[in-house]
Design a protein around this motif. Structure first.
Motif, PDB file in Angstrom:
ATOM      1  N   GLU A 170       1.170  -0.917  -0.062  1.00 37.85           N
ATOM      2  CA  GLU A 170       0.027  -0.095   0.019  1.00 37.85           C
ATOM      3  C   GLU A 170       0.677   1.504  -0.100  1.00 37.85           C
ATOM      4  O   GLU A 170       0.817   2.057  -0.633  1.00 37.85           O
ATOM      5  CB  GLU A 170      -1.375  -0.136   1.529  1.00 37.85           C
ATOM      6  CG  GLU A 170      -1.609  -0.889   1.685  1.00 37.85           C
ATOM      7  CD  GLU A 170      -1.953  -2.996   2.431  1.00 37.85           C
ATOM      8  OE1 GLU A 170      -0.217  -2.337   2.930  1.00 37.85           O
ATOM      9  OE2 GLU A 170      -1.764  -3.611   2.097  1.00 37.85           O
ATOM     10  N   GLU A 174       1.956   3.931  -3.301  1.00 37.89           N
ATOM     11  CA  GLU A 174       1.685   5.250  -3.509  1.00 37.89           C
ATOM     12  C   GLU A 174       2.484   5.864  -3.744  1.00 37.89           C
ATOM     13  O   GLU A 174       2.928   7.114  -4.070  1.00 37.89           O
ATOM     14  CB  GLU A 174       1.213   5.274  -1.923  1.00 37.89           C
ATOM     15  CG  GLU A 174       0.417   7.097  -1.850  1.00 37.89           C
ATOM     16  CD  GLU A 174      -0.015   6.859  -0.351  1.00 37.89           C
ATOM     17  OE1 GLU A 174      -0.048   7.765   0.445  1.00 37.89           O
ATOM     18  OE2 GLU A 174      -0.790   6.333   0.011  1.00 37.89           O
ATOM     19  N   SER A 178       3.389   8.576  -6.730  1.00 35.67           N
ATOM     20  CA  SER A 178       3.397  10.083  -6.875  1.00 35.67           C
ATOM     21  C   SER A 178       4.968  10.201  -7.634  1.00 35.67           C
ATOM     22  O   SER A 178       4.677  11.653  -7.570  1.00 35.67           O
ATOM     23  CB  SER A 178       3.580  10.267  -4.978  1.00 35.67           C
ATOM     24  OG  SER A 178       4.371   9.518  -5.029  1.00 35.67           O
TER      25      SER A 178
END
Length: 182
Positions: A170, A174, A178
């Motif tokens: 997770e 992420e 980004s």
């Protein structure tokens, strides 16, 4: 001398203790957290009987004995002395099927079920690690010399933390998303 003090301490009357409430609290059964056991628990029976009916052990030390070579040798010798003819015949232990065997099956199924890992790193640590990865890539020794390495982590400690960070999908995904949007 200490023994007398202990005896005296036990005989002190405690005014603040409600004996009736204390007795009731001790008599009350503990709350059962496991739903399978709670559902098939019978209040009228003892703990030992309940667990035996479910196919569970009350005392694991009696069920799973630690092997002891000396005890096994003594038992073998006693068997040979008592009845040498019965050595050839192997006696089979007939296990009684518990009345509530479904409890054990449900517990085993729950234990074997895959678990979702809920482990996540704190935001401050993720921020620190992502900065190091962005700045140095895979050069862990340079990361150890970085001025933002306040806790003076060694390069192996940093490598382990980054490996842990990459193992948490997770948070790592992420970070990758980004990085790709920039």
């Amino acid at each position: 001398m200490t023994k007398i003090r202990k005896v005296k301490r036990k005989k002190k009357f405690r005014m603040n203790v409600n004996r009736k409430r204390l007795r009731n609290k001790l008599r009350k059964l503990p709350t059962i957290g496991c739903p399978q056991i709670k559902q098939s628990w019978e209040v009228t029976m003892s703990t030992r009987t309940n667990l035996k009916q479910m196919g569970l052990a009350y005392d694991p030390n009696q069920v799973l004995k630690i092997p002891n070579a000396k005890r096994e040798l003594i038992e073998d010798v006693k068997r040979k002395i008592v009845d040498p003819e019965s050595i050839t015949e192997q006696e089979e232990d007939v296990d009684m099927i518990p009345a509530k065997s479904h409890v054990v099956e449900e517990l085993e199924a729950e234990a074997k079920a895959p678990r979702r890992k809920m482990f996540r790193l704190p935001k401050s640590q993720v921020h620190f690690l992502t900065n190091l990865i962005d700045k140095y890539g895979e050069d862990f020794k340079a990361m150890a010399r970085d001025k933002k390495n306040y806790y003076q982590l060694t390069w192996k400690q940093i490598r382990a933390k980054i490996k842990m960070f990459k193992g948490i999908p997770e948070q790592y995904n992420e970070y990758l998303q980004s990085k790709n949007t920039e």
